[in-house]
Design an enzyme around this catalytic site. Structure first.
Site, PDB file in Angstrom:
ATOM      1  N   ASP A 136     -10.137  -9.134 -12.398  1.00  0.00           N
ATOM      2  CA  ASP A 136      -8.893  -9.300 -11.632  1.00  0.00           C
ATOM      3  C   ASP A 136      -9.121  -9.845 -10.226  1.00  0.00           C
ATOM      4  O   ASP A 136      -8.855  -9.170  -9.232  1.00  0.00           O
ATOM      5  CB  ASP A 136      -8.094  -7.983 -11.568  1.00  0.00           C
ATOM      6  N   HIS A 183      -7.896 -13.292  -8.378  1.00  0.00           N
ATOM      7  CA  HIS A 183      -7.117 -14.520  -8.560  1.00  0.00           C
ATOM      8  C   HIS A 183      -7.774 -15.695  -7.840  1.00  0.00           C
ATOM      9  O   HIS A 183      -8.355 -15.514  -6.778  1.00  0.00           O
ATOM     10  CB  HIS A 183      -5.700 -14.353  -8.003  1.00  0.00           C
ATOM     11  N   TYR A 234       1.167  -1.443  -5.025  1.00  0.00           N
ATOM     12  CA  TYR A 234      -0.044  -1.215  -5.828  1.00  0.00           C
ATOM     13  C   TYR A 234      -0.399   0.258  -5.926  1.00  0.00           C
ATOM     14  O   TYR A 234      -1.050   0.686  -6.885  1.00  0.00           O
ATOM     15  CB  TYR A 234      -1.244  -1.943  -5.193  1.00  0.00           C
ATOM     16  N   HIS A 241       2.971 -14.509 -14.380  1.00  0.00           N
ATOM     17  CA  HIS A 241       2.218 -14.669 -13.132  1.00  0.00           C
ATOM     18  C   HIS A 241       1.178 -15.750 -13.408  1.00  0.00           C
ATOM     19  O   HIS A 241       0.315 -15.568 -14.266  1.00  0.00           O
ATOM     20  CB  HIS A 241       1.512 -13.365 -12.748  1.00  0.00           C
ATOM     21  N   HIS A 262      -5.071 -12.032 -15.425  1.00  0.00           N
ATOM     22  CA  HIS A 262      -5.364 -10.723 -16.020  1.00  0.00           C
ATOM     23  C   HIS A 262      -5.668 -10.827 -17.513  1.00  0.00           C
ATOM     24  O   HIS A 262      -6.612 -10.207 -17.990  1.00  0.00           O
ATOM     25  CB  HIS A 262      -4.181  -9.765 -15.824  1.00  0.00           C
ATOM     26  N   GLU A 296       3.284  -5.073 -16.357  1.00  0.00           N
ATOM     27  CA  GLU A 296       2.379  -6.212 -16.184  1.00  0.00           C
ATOM     28  C   GLU A 296       1.144  -6.053 -17.065  1.00  0.00           C
ATOM     29  O   GLU A 296       0.571  -4.961 -17.162  1.00  0.00           O
ATOM     30  CB  GLU A 296       1.981  -6.347 -14.703  1.00  0.00           C
ATOM     31  N   ASP A 312       0.304 -11.940 -16.846  1.00  0.00           N
ATOM     32  CA  ASP A 312      -0.469 -12.522 -15.747  1.00  0.00           C
ATOM     33  C   ASP A 312      -1.635 -13.295 -16.370  1.00  0.00           C
ATOM     34  O   ASP A 312      -2.475 -12.709 -17.058  1.00  0.00           O
ATOM     35  CB  ASP A 312      -0.954 -11.389 -14.834  1.00  0.00           C
ATOM     36  N   HIS A 344       2.513  -2.318 -12.138  1.00  0.00           N
ATOM     37  CA  HIS A 344       1.253  -2.093 -12.851  1.00  0.00           C
ATOM     38  C   HIS A 344       1.390  -0.738 -13.531  1.00  0.00           C
ATOM     39  O   HIS A 344       1.628   0.263 -12.843  1.00  0.00           O
ATOM     40  CB  HIS A 344       0.078  -2.076 -11.879  1.00  0.00           C
ATOM     41  N   GLU A 397       0.518 -16.217  -7.663  1.00  0.00           N
ATOM     42  CA  GLU A 397      -0.039 -15.145  -6.812  1.00  0.00           C
ATOM     43  C   GLU A 397      -1.458 -15.551  -6.448  1.00  0.00           C
ATOM     44  O   GLU A 397      -2.393 -14.758  -6.521  1.00  0.00           O
ATOM     45  CB  GLU A 397      -0.092 -13.821  -7.572  1.00  0.00           C
ATOM     46  N   ARG A 402       0.834  -1.219   0.000  1.00  0.00           N
ATOM     47  CA  ARG A 402       0.000   0.000   0.000  1.00  0.00           C
ATOM     48  C   ARG A 402       0.863   1.262   0.000  1.00  0.00           C
ATOM     49  O   ARG A 402       0.361   2.354   0.236  1.00  0.00           O
ATOM     50  CB  ARG A 402      -0.952  -0.002   1.203  1.00  0.00           C
ATOM     51  N   HIS A 455       8.070  -6.772  -6.961  1.00  0.00           N
ATOM     52  CA  HIS A 455       6.809  -6.168  -7.404  1.00  0.00           C
ATOM     53  C   HIS A 455       6.678  -4.798  -6.735  1.00  0.00           C
ATOM     54  O   HIS A 455       6.821  -4.680  -5.529  1.00  0.00           O
ATOM     55  CB  HIS A 455       5.635  -7.074  -7.020  1.00  0.00           C
TER      56      HIS A 455
HETATM   57 ZN    ZN Z   1      -4.106  -9.431 -10.243  1.00  0.00          ZN
HETATM   58 FE    FE Z   2       0.005 -10.371 -11.295  1.00  0.00          FE
HETATM   59 FE    FE Z   3       0.654  -7.395 -10.115  1.00  0.00          FE
END
Ligand code: ZN
Ligand code: FE
Ligand code: FE
Length: 277
Positions: free
Chosen positions: A224, A226, A70, A211, A179, A142, A176, A107, A256, A37, A67
């Site tokens: 999105d 998972h 976000y 991913h 995704h 991604e 991914d 992202h 993930e 975050r 990664h």
């Molecule tokens: Zn995702």
């Molecule tokens: Fe991913």
């Molecule tokens: Fe991601």
């Protein structure tokens, strides 16, 4: 060789992550550079990095994937948020250079009503400020599911970003599976077609990591969410084709999926059993 791992908590450092990876049958791992975050990263512990390199060499870990948080939005409307994204990524890359030659995934961003065109320009401008000639890290864009105003919902959008980055030999793509399936690329019924399209639009030489996630939502849902491997709309047969596909089988795969460590260990064992040596 099958390179498989999962997302791990970075709280105890690099050596700990590598040991955890080995303990669950993995030979690579993904981690957040800082709180997902946002916020400040822990300072790099050079003694930990040194021990990590030794342990990795002894245990066949050659690739790791970081990664970005976000909250990093390189194409935010607010200039302050864009500046935060820039400073965060510059600091993350500085940290990545302690493990030279590795990969850093992010992202691309959410354009929030500015339109994808403006988003693409802002993301490219951001990357042009981050990337420098001596950088050994490869930055991965991604592929996104296309929820909200996400940029990177199509191969064309990723290509448009890459085309606007001067030192784009430092850029790659992380695909991914959740995704792209959510985004309208049919990896279940037409994997060859999706990869041909990727090659035509972006070039398969840009594809650096996968991913590997099942999806809670049907094809083209743009959601999105998972799901565990085999528990969602992609399904185990499709994953068997994905990990063995000639264009993908030598890439590193990162789970993930919604799992604790024992669940990851089981998925890694399952995928290893499906991988054709
Ligand atoms: Zn995702
Ligand atoms: Fe991913
Ligand atoms: Fe991601």
């Amino acid at each position: 060789m099958f390179t498989i791992g999962c997302h791990l908590s970075a709280s105890k450092g690099y050596l700990d992550m590598a040991k955890t990876a080995v303990s669950i049958g993995a030979n690579t791992f993904q981690f957040f550079t800082r709180n997902p975050r946002g916020g400040k990263a822990k300072p790099i512990d050079e003694a930990d990095i040194k021990k990590f390199h030794e342990f990795a060499a002894e245990n066949g870990i050659t690739k790791i994937l970081a990664h970005a948080p976000y909250t990093l939005n390189a194409c935010a409307v607010d200039e302050g948020i864009r500046e935060f994204a820039l400073n965060t990524m510059i600091d993350d890359i500085k940290r990545m250079e302690y493990t030279p030659g590795q990969m850093y995934n992010f992202h691309p961003g959410s354009h929030v009503k500015q339109g994808a065109e403006v988003g693409i320009e802002l993301i490219a401008a951001h990357l042009n400020k981050v990337i420098y000639p001596e950088m050994t890290t490869t930055i991965l864009l991604e592929t996104m599911a296309g929820k909200g105003s996400e940029v990177g919902r199509s191969f064309e959008e990723l290509r448009a970003i890459i085309d606007r980055v001067e030192l784009n030999e430092k850029l790659g793509v992380c695909l991914d599976t959740c995704h792209v399936n959510d985004g309208g690329y049919d990896v279940v019924n037409n994997l060859d077609g999706v990869l041909e399209e990727f090659d035509r639009v972006i070039g398969l030489d840009r594809l650096k990591a996968i991913h590997i996630n099942d999806s809670k939502n049907p094809f083209s849902a743009h959601k999105d969410r998972h799901e565990k491997i085999g528990g969602g709309y992609i399904g185990i047969e499709a994953f068997e084709r994905i990990i063995n596909h000639p264009a993908l089988r030598e890439l590193p795969f990162y789970l993930e999926t919604p799992n604790e460590l024992d669940g990851y260990a089981a998925e890694i064992a399952l995928l290893k059993s499906l991988y054709k040596d």
